[in-house]
Design an enzyme around this catalytic site. Structure first.
Site, short mmCIF file in Angstrom:
data_model
loop_
_atom_site.label_atom_id
_atom_site.label_comp_id
_atom_site.label_asym_id
_atom_site.label_seq_id
_atom_site.Cartn_x
_atom_site.Cartn_y
_atom_site.Cartn_z
CG HIS A 183 -1.72 -1.15 1.19
ND1 HIS A 183 -2.82 -1.41 2.24
CD2 HIS A 183 -2.35 -2.07 0.32
CE1 HIS A 183 -3.42 -2.53 1.97
NE2 HIS A 183 -3.32 -2.75 0.83
CG HIS A 234 -7.72 -3.10 -2.04
ND1 HIS A 234 -7.10 -1.78 -1.13
CD2 HIS A 234 -6.85 -4.08 -1.84
CE1 HIS A 234 -6.06 -2.48 -0.54
NE2 HIS A 234 -6.09 -3.87 -0.54
CG ASP A 239 -3.34 -4.94 -3.08
OD1 ASP A 239 -2.86 -4.36 -2.13
OD2 ASP A 239 -4.24 -5.96 -2.42
CG HIS A 252 -0.16 -9.79 -2.57
ND1 HIS A 252 -0.03 -8.64 -2.87
CD2 HIS A 252 -1.08 -9.82 -1.68
CE1 HIS A 252 -0.82 -8.00 -2.32
NE2 HIS A 252 -1.61 -8.56 -1.36
#
Length: 282
Positions: free
Chosen positions: A76, A233, A237, A260
């Protein structure tokens, strides 16, 4: 186009999302060609560069490790730095994890805005994509292909009434990160919380720093910041993870049900495919 750093030191404190531990953070100006470097003040100022080569694991956050020293949940903050156009910054902290703050990049962005940015002498470098590179893992897919812009097309699919199928196309330009992406918060499901806590994760999680979804709705009393806050969001990321390339890219990223670990795998594959990119100055 020149490189930039922040004009002055800025400080903030908060708790880590997964550790629940209080952490003090300071962003400091850095010389040109430094990139982003994390400095663990609790460990004799040990440095961990924000680089793909130091990605350790990527379960519920991106974790870096160098010589056994760990730095967690960096995405973030890195997203805010990249989104605001900061190229060089020292990031000082006295714990293992970046503070989660409100679960988005908005507070980091406001801090950077308050500090201001300073242009440096060296030209900004871009990783220009020359050929398409893809990565697949089950039904998770991600690719990057040539473009003269910084573009992301993201698709998510969750069997939940507030999410379902969401698609968003983003182009990084003229403050678009602050308007469209920065305030989108992280989210999780009540069904996952017990499992996460048993694994000593999400110990700092609360309704102040995440959207918590029940099977029918959400626990948060405050409304969503965007109807499609969830896919926004995911793009936040992606921007934070791809900041680990060390420079902004020129290309179009396409992500479907990514996370991720998929981001890390595509970056690694891209960098190993040397014919697929070149470093340019604009």
């Amino acid at each position: 186009m020149k490189q930039t750093t922040i004009s002055k030191t800025i400080e903030i404190s908060g708790i880590g999302l997964h550790t629940g531990v209080e952490v003090n953070l300071a962003l400091k100006p850095a010389p040109e060609n430094t990139g982003y470097i994390f400095v663990r003040t609790d460990l004799d100022d040990f440095e961990i560069p924000a680089s793909v080569e130091y990605i350790s694991h990527c379960s519920y956050a991106t974790t870096l490790m160098r010589k056994g020293v760990v730095l967690s949940t960096c995405e973030h903050l890195l997203s805010a730095l990249r989104g605001y156009g900061v190229d060089n910054c020292f990031i000082y902290l006295d714990s293992i994890e970046i503070p989660i703050l409100d679960g988005s990049s908005e507070v980091f962005l406001e801090l950077i805005e308050r500090a201001g940015i300073r242009e440096q002498n060296a030209p900004r470098h871009f990783l220009k994509v020359l050929e398409k590179v893809e990565f697949e893992q089950g039904d998770r897919r991600m690719s990057i292909e040539p473009s003269d812009k910084y573009e992301i097309e993201c698709v998510i699919d969750f069997p939940h009434p507030l999410i379902n199928h969401q698609t968003y196309n983003f182009e990084m330009k003229n403050g678009s990160f602050g308007r469209e992406i920065a305030s989108a918060r992280t989210f999780g499901f009540t069904t996952e919380i017990e499992m996460l806590r048993k694994a000593n994760l999400a110990l700092g999680g609360s309704l102040d720093n995440a959207i918590v979804l029940t099977p029918e709705g959400m626990l948060n009393e405050k409304p969503l910041r965007f109807e499609n806050e969830f896919v926004r969001h995911k793009i936040l990321d992606i921007i934070g993870d791809f900041a680990l390339l060390g420079m902004p890219f020129l290309g179009k990223l396409k992500a479907k049900k990514s996370g991720h670990s998929v981001h890390a795998s595509l970056m690694s594959k891209l960098l190993k495919t040397e014919s697929a990119w070149e470093i340019v100055e604009i």
